[in-house]
Design a protein around this motif. Structure first.
Motif, PDB file in Angstrom:
ATOM      1  N   ARG A   1     -50.733 -15.501  -0.382  1.00  0.00           N
ATOM      2  CA  ARG A   1     -51.575 -16.656  -0.061  1.00  0.00           C
ATOM      3  C   ARG A   1     -50.756 -17.948  -0.094  1.00  0.00           C
ATOM      4  O   ARG A   1     -50.972 -18.859   0.708  1.00  0.00           O
ATOM      5  CB  ARG A   1     -52.728 -16.744  -1.051  1.00  0.00           C
ATOM      6  CG  ARG A   1     -53.615 -15.507  -1.064  1.00  0.00           C
ATOM      7  CD  ARG A   1     -54.545 -15.487  -2.267  1.00  0.00           C
ATOM      8  NE  ARG A   1     -55.576 -16.500  -2.163  1.00  0.00           N
ATOM      9  CZ  ARG A   1     -56.345 -16.875  -3.171  1.00  0.00           C
ATOM     10  NH1 ARG A   1     -56.181 -16.336  -4.373  1.00  0.00           N
ATOM     11  NH2 ARG A   1     -57.280 -17.791  -3.004  1.00  0.00           N
ATOM     12  N   PHE A   2     -49.820 -18.020  -1.020  1.00  0.00           N
ATOM     13  CA  PHE A   2     -48.988 -19.212  -1.195  1.00  0.00           C
ATOM     14  C   PHE A   2     -48.170 -19.488   0.068  1.00  0.00           C
ATOM     15  O   PHE A   2     -48.118 -20.623   0.566  1.00  0.00           O
ATOM     16  CB  PHE A   2     -48.075 -18.990  -2.406  1.00  0.00           C
ATOM     17  CG  PHE A   2     -47.309 -20.198  -2.847  1.00  0.00           C
ATOM     18  CD1 PHE A   2     -47.812 -21.014  -3.849  1.00  0.00           C
ATOM     19  CD2 PHE A   2     -46.076 -20.514  -2.296  1.00  0.00           C
ATOM     20  CE1 PHE A   2     -47.098 -22.122  -4.288  1.00  0.00           C
ATOM     21  CE2 PHE A   2     -45.365 -21.619  -2.723  1.00  0.00           C
ATOM     22  CZ  PHE A   2     -45.873 -22.434  -3.729  1.00  0.00           C
ATOM     23  N   TYR A   3     -47.545 -18.447   0.628  1.00  0.00           N
ATOM     24  CA  TYR A   3     -46.718 -18.640   1.815  1.00  0.00           C
ATOM     25  C   TYR A   3     -47.564 -18.889   3.062  1.00  0.00           C
ATOM     26  O   TYR A   3     -47.134 -19.598   3.979  1.00  0.00           O
ATOM     27  CB  TYR A   3     -45.795 -17.446   2.019  1.00  0.00           C
ATOM     28  CG  TYR A   3     -44.557 -17.483   1.142  1.00  0.00           C
ATOM     29  CD1 TYR A   3     -44.173 -18.650   0.486  1.00  0.00           C
ATOM     30  CD2 TYR A   3     -43.759 -16.355   0.980  1.00  0.00           C
ATOM     31  CE1 TYR A   3     -43.037 -18.686  -0.311  1.00  0.00           C
ATOM     32  CE2 TYR A   3     -42.614 -16.385   0.187  1.00  0.00           C
ATOM     33  CZ  TYR A   3     -42.257 -17.546  -0.461  1.00  0.00           C
ATOM     34  OH  TYR A   3     -41.127 -17.579  -1.238  1.00  0.00           O
ATOM     35  N   ALA A   4     -48.754 -18.305   3.124  1.00  0.00           N
ATOM     36  CA  ALA A   4     -49.635 -18.588   4.260  1.00  0.00           C
ATOM     37  C   ALA A   4     -50.020 -20.064   4.289  1.00  0.00           C
ATOM     38  O   ALA A   4     -50.156 -20.661   5.364  1.00  0.00           O
ATOM     39  CB  ALA A   4     -50.878 -17.709   4.184  1.00  0.00           C
ATOM     40  N   LYS A   5     -50.193 -20.652   3.110  1.00  0.00           N
ATOM     41  CA  LYS A   5     -50.479 -22.092   3.049  1.00  0.00           C
ATOM     42  C   LYS A   5     -49.241 -22.904   3.398  1.00  0.00           C
ATOM     43  O   LYS A   5     -49.309 -23.897   4.138  1.00  0.00           O
ATOM     44  CB  LYS A   5     -50.983 -22.452   1.644  1.00  0.00           C
ATOM     45  CG  LYS A   5     -51.334 -23.929   1.452  1.00  0.00           C
ATOM     46  CD  LYS A   5     -50.178 -24.736   0.887  1.00  0.00           C
ATOM     47  CE  LYS A   5     -50.547 -26.196   0.686  1.00  0.00           C
ATOM     48  NZ  LYS A   5     -49.401 -27.016   0.239  1.00  0.00           N
TER      49      LYS A   5
ATOM     50  N   ALA B   1     -43.225 -15.964   7.994  1.00  0.00           N
ATOM     51  CA  ALA B   1     -44.100 -15.065   8.754  1.00  0.00           C
ATOM     52  C   ALA B   1     -43.558 -13.646   8.767  1.00  0.00           C
ATOM     53  O   ALA B   1     -44.293 -12.679   8.537  1.00  0.00           O
ATOM     54  CB  ALA B   1     -44.268 -15.588  10.179  1.00  0.00           C
ATOM     55  N   LEU B   2     -42.275 -13.506   9.044  1.00  0.00           N
ATOM     56  CA  LEU B   2     -41.685 -12.166   9.150  1.00  0.00           C
ATOM     57  C   LEU B   2     -41.773 -11.414   7.829  1.00  0.00           C
ATOM     58  O   LEU B   2     -42.156 -10.232   7.794  1.00  0.00           O
ATOM     59  CB  LEU B   2     -40.228 -12.264   9.595  1.00  0.00           C
ATOM     60  CG  LEU B   2     -39.517 -10.914   9.767  1.00  0.00           C
ATOM     61  CD1 LEU B   2     -40.098 -10.160  10.952  1.00  0.00           C
ATOM     62  CD2 LEU B   2     -38.010 -11.097   9.925  1.00  0.00           C
ATOM     63  N   LYS B   3     -41.428 -12.068   6.737  1.00  0.00           N
ATOM     64  CA  LYS B   3     -41.443 -11.392   5.442  1.00  0.00           C
ATOM     65  C   LYS B   3     -42.870 -11.137   4.960  1.00  0.00           C
ATOM     66  O   LYS B   3     -43.122 -10.148   4.263  1.00  0.00           O
ATOM     67  CB  LYS B   3     -40.656 -12.199   4.417  1.00  0.00           C
ATOM     68  CG  LYS B   3     -39.165 -12.290   4.710  1.00  0.00           C
ATOM     69  CD  LYS B   3     -38.517 -10.911   4.777  1.00  0.00           C
ATOM     70  CE  LYS B   3     -37.050 -10.975   5.144  1.00  0.00           C
ATOM     71  NZ  LYS B   3     -36.431  -9.625   5.244  1.00  0.00           N
ATOM     72  N   SER B   4     -43.815 -12.014   5.306  1.00  0.00           N
ATOM     73  CA  SER B   4     -45.212 -11.754   4.963  1.00  0.00           C
ATOM     74  C   SER B   4     -45.721 -10.531   5.714  1.00  0.00           C
ATOM     75  O   SER B   4     -46.550  -9.769   5.202  1.00  0.00           O
ATOM     76  CB  SER B   4     -46.083 -12.968   5.281  1.00  0.00           C
ATOM     77  OG  SER B   4     -45.778 -14.048   4.416  1.00  0.00           O
TER      78      SER B   4
END
Length: 906
Positions: A513-517, A556-559
């Protein structure tokens, strides 16, 4: 007659057998079902999420079982308006039907249009091998304000006075009806706290999340029913935070048992005043005057206000909106995640005390004190001490990092700040009445409350301490954005640091969630021509960003790779594509991307530029080499992102860009006479190997040059923040594990061990111990990529991007000569992965855990493939294990889910 009796007896025995067999089958199916359960049911990666902001949220679940080789063959998702409908399998909002798929994460909602402010109930029906069927428990999620038009309140504040002060907004309200449900949607920026009837609502701190307020403004959703009485009073304190001028937008919605509802919004909250928090700055600290506390504010009455406006109360006018789109805060809130007592308090001069927290960290200190009214206590925070024992704040630059508490007197008082945080190990106390004790102080660790994902340990205590140092540093720099440091006048999200930090952080913490933000923060910096900025939200740094900022794409890639999240690619694809396309406009005719700000930033001092750029700009690693290499890397990542979305044209476009850029890279930077790239230093060669630049015939020369340079320097590195990652990985993957291991376990300068030997508990910004007023943070994660090396290579845990979200994974440990054992666990979206090996006399024992619904390629270190056993049996006789090949010093197997104990000759 005898034949008839005989036939009857045979028929009876056959029926008895069939009944017994059927009974066994039923029992087997029941036992199978009982052995498997569905857990961790999440919507948008949160359990029972209130405030879902997406029209197409993602569903996920995990399987819990002690059985081996458990695979999902199908699922059915049901979403209903009520638990009763769901219990009857009436998915009136969405019934996916039986979907034949192994997906258990990132499953997109495809039902009826979701409504704002509504609770939905859902469950999963699961099918596995042998047609096993399992049904989950009922869960729920609740949407937030999905449309901008759902907001009825204006922005209010008090811009005509009290500049830089904390503003307190107050409103009295009452009801004559029974409340069934109540919600508060609060966007108090920069930071805010809500109290109802004298009780703080929720346990969030430093709320809401930091953003570019002109683009995106986050609000929090609170369930406030339990705080309400018949007569009520709400007080909302709003601090400047990162915004500068306190502004409030809020609405409370009350739903009554008779079916009616009422709204109270910020437009009706006009009473504003000052209070005990005299000032609160993110960088400078907080001043709190307990004499200004007003208990009468908590009385549900307006009689305390004598005329409006007055000397004490102002009328909060409607203000110009900050400009950004309102969005529900989807990442974990910042909280106090740990509290502990300091290790010591010493009086170094009369009336001056130094508290040692025992570790460098981010947060604050809570006080318990008794003294005279008006007594002022000053708390100064720092990472290091002067020789005389006082705190050294020089490296904080313009940040004051000082809290002040003024006693109201007469009673034991307890206090801690609300709208600031500090990066510190030491705290200098002045003005304390008497002598403070350890019991009077409580250290609070404060960060985004993301779950820990991984753990690592080994027989080498130095490696364990390095791992802990890296993880502690990362934790101290998660405050709704991935900051560079928690202490000085910066605390920015630097994209160049993040490029090599992402994997380490993901192994240690669940950052779904942190990286999506955060990727939204980066998108918010983008201009029409595709440029992004060096920091997000943009505060300082270059515009456009340094080309090393491939972190934009890697988020994006790592998520996708680690979490199975396709939507993060889809949502941000056009922005990422625009950035890569922009970079191509900056290449010269030869295809070289020439502009560069940082490159391989902050190598050891002797390899840095003298007299400018803080001495952190590498003089031996060409900036255009780094920029062009990252253009190639960006094109390669962009091609993969296009492939995931099925965009064939873009996939081929960026494959061609990658090919052309690599040709230009080799033409410009390959040095045939030296057998290396650029200046033939560690950074140039390790980066080139990481990119796959050397052709097969060139690669041995590059590796030889790299190893020779390391050995000639006594197994010390010369790399900066980026290429340190590539150095360890390139050596390990090309037969030089022992060389990489010696670098990682080095204890003399420059090394991680040198930091620890000189008292570090978190990573330094530089390889040197520096304390002056320059680029000298002692809590800075950009040198922490050794953390991912421990997980990926020493423990050997790797996802397989061809089956994202750990549908497939690789377990391939590398075994250094001097290491006797190592163990790591990682909580994937499928469940726990573990890899633990140890040396015994003449053998390696290797225990692994593969989560349900996953398949692993397992490398068993061995000198004799025939010696490999699992749980004491020859591996060839063990179900769920398929031999694949022998590769190097390992036997390679494909293994289904479960717990396995391998042993092999070594």
């Amino acid at each position: 007659m005898n034949d008839c009796i005989f036939r009857n007896r045979i028929w009876f025995l056959v029926m008895l057998f069939l009944l017994s067999f059927a009974s066994q089958l039923t029992a087997k199916n029941l036992n199978t079902t009982n052995e498997i359960s569905l857990t961790a049911l999440k919507v948008d990666n949160a359990v029972r999420f209130i405030g879902v902001d997406s029209r197409t949220p993602q569903f996920s679940w995990e399987l819990k079982t002690s059985r081996r080789n458990v695979k999902q063959t199908a699922y059915q998702l049901l979403v209903a308006e009520s638990p009763e409908q769901l219990a009857a399998n009436d998915g009136n909002i969405w019934n996916s039907g039986k979907v034949r798929s192994a997906e258990s994460a990132g499953v997109l909602y495809r039902g009826r249009t979701l409504e704002s402010r509504k609770r939905y109930y859902w469950k999963v029906i699961w099918w596995g091998l042998d047609n096993t069927k399992v049904e989950s428990t009922t869960e729920y999620f609740e949407t937030g304000l999905l449309h901008q038009s759902d907001w009825s309140g204006d922005w209010v504040g008090f811009p005509s006075g009290w500049i830089g002060r904390v503003h307190y907004f107050r409103r009295v309200f009452s009801f004559q009806k029974e409340i069934a449900r109540a919600r508060a949607y609060v966007a108090g920026i920069g930071y805010s706290e809500m109290e109802i009837n004298g009780k703080k609502v929720n346990d969030h701190v430093l709320d809401p999340a930091t953003s570019d307020f002109a683009k995106t403004i986050y609000y929090s959703t609170y369930d406030i029913k339990e705080y309400l009485k018949k007569d009520n009073v709400v007080v909302i304190a709003v601090a400047p935070g990162w915004y500068g001028m306190p502004k409030l937008r809020m609405q409370m919605e009350f739903y009554f048992t008779d079916g009616t509802m009422e709204v109270i919004n910020s437009s009706s909250i006009r009473n504003v005043t000052l209070g005990p928090v005299q000032s609160a700055g993110v960088l400078d600290g907080e001043v709190y005057d307990a004499r200004q506390e007003k208990p009468e504010w908590n009385l549900p009455s307006d009689t305390i206000i004598k005329g409006l406006p007055s000397q004490h109360w102002g009328v909060a006018p409607v203000l110009e909106a900050p400009g950004g789109k309102m969005a529900s805060q989807q990442l974990e809130p910042i909280r106090v995640v740990e509290s502990f007592k300091p290790v010591s308090i010493k009086e170094i001069k009369p009336g001056i005390f130094i508290m040692d927290a025992g570790q460098n960290m981010a947060g604050w200190v809570a006080l318990k004190v008794k003294g005279e009214r008006g007594q002022k206590i000053t708390l100064k925070f720092a990472e290091t001490l002067y020789p005389d024992g006082t705190v050294n704040q020089e490296n904080l630059r313009t940040a004051w990092a000082t809290d002040t508490y003024i006693l109201k007197g007469g009673v034991t008082e307890q206090w801690e700040p609300r709208f600031t945080y500090h990066g510190f190990r030491y705290m200098q106390i002045e003005g304390w009445p008497g002598t403070p004790s350890v019991d009077d102080l409580t250290v609070r660790k404060v960060r985004s409350d993301v779950e820990e994902a991984g753990q690592f340990s080994s027989s080498n205590d130095l490696l364990n301490r390095i791992y802990q140092m890296v993880k502690r540093t990362e934790a101290a720099n998660l405050h709704s954005i991935p900051t560079d440091c928690p202490q000085r006048d910066e605390r920015m999200g630097w994209l160049n640091d993040l490029t090599v930090r992402i994997e380490q952080a993901m192994y240690n913490f669940n950052l779904h969630r942190f990286y999506a933000k955060y990727i939204q923060d980066i998108c918010d910096t983008q201009t029409e021509n595709g440029e992004i900025t060096d920091t997000a939200p943009y505060k300082v740094g270059g515009k456009p960003a340094d080309p090393v900022s491939v972190s934009f794409l890697l988020l994006a890639l790592k998520s996708y790779e680690y979490y199975g999240n396709t939507e993060i690619i889809r949502k941000n694809y056009s922005y990422m594509k625009a950035w890569v396309d922009y970079l191509t406009t900056r290449t010269n005719k030869a295809g070289i991307l020439e502009y560069s700000y940082y490159g391989d930033w902050s190598p050891p001092a002797e390899f840095g530029a003298k007299g400018h750029s803080y001495g952190a700009l590498s003089v031996n690693t060409p900036g255009d080499l780094m920029s062009t290499g990252y253009l190639y890397y960006s094109a390669r990542v962009m091609s993969k992102l296009a492939e995931v979305l099925g965009n064939v044209d873009d996939q081929h476009k960026y494959e061609q860009l990658a090919t052309n850029t690599m040709n230009a890279f080799n033409t410009k930077f390959w040095d045939e006479s030296k057998g290396g790239y650029g200046t033939n230093n560690q950074s140039c060669n390790s980066f080139a190997i990481f990119l796959g630049a050397p052709a097969k015939e060139r690669l041995p020369r590059v590796v030889t040059n790299l190893v020779r340079d390391v050995k000639e320097r006594g197994y010390h590195l010369t790399t900066g923040n980026l290429c340190t990652k590539y150095l360890l990985e390139a050596l390990t993957e090309h037969g030089e594990l022992e060389t990489a291991y010696k670098i990682a376990t080095q204890t003399t300068y420059p090394s991680w061990g040198y930091m620890l030997a000189n008292g570090a508990t978190t990573l330094w910004e530089r390889w040197e111990y520096e304390t002056g007023g320059s680029m000298n943070s002692h809590n800075h994660p950009m040198m922490g990529s050794v953390g991912s090396w421990l997980y990926k290579y020493i423990a050997g845990i790797l996802p397989n991007i061809e089956a994202p979200g750990f549908g497939k994974l690789v377990l391939r440990p590398y075994i250094p000569n001097d290491l006797q054992n190592a163990r790591a666990t990682y909580q994937s979206v499928k469940g726990e992965v573990s890899s633990a090996w140890k040396k015994t006399k003449g053998a390696i024992e290797y225990q692994v855990t593969i989560p349900p619904n996953a398949v692993a390629t397992v490398y068993i270190p061995t000198k004799d493939v025939k010696s490999v056993t699992e749980n004491g049996r020859p591996v060839s006789k063990t179900e769920d294990i398929r031999f694949v090949r022998v590769e190097g010093a390992s036997a390679v197997y494909e293994v289904g889910s479960g717990n396995y104990a391998f042993r092999s000759k070594w």
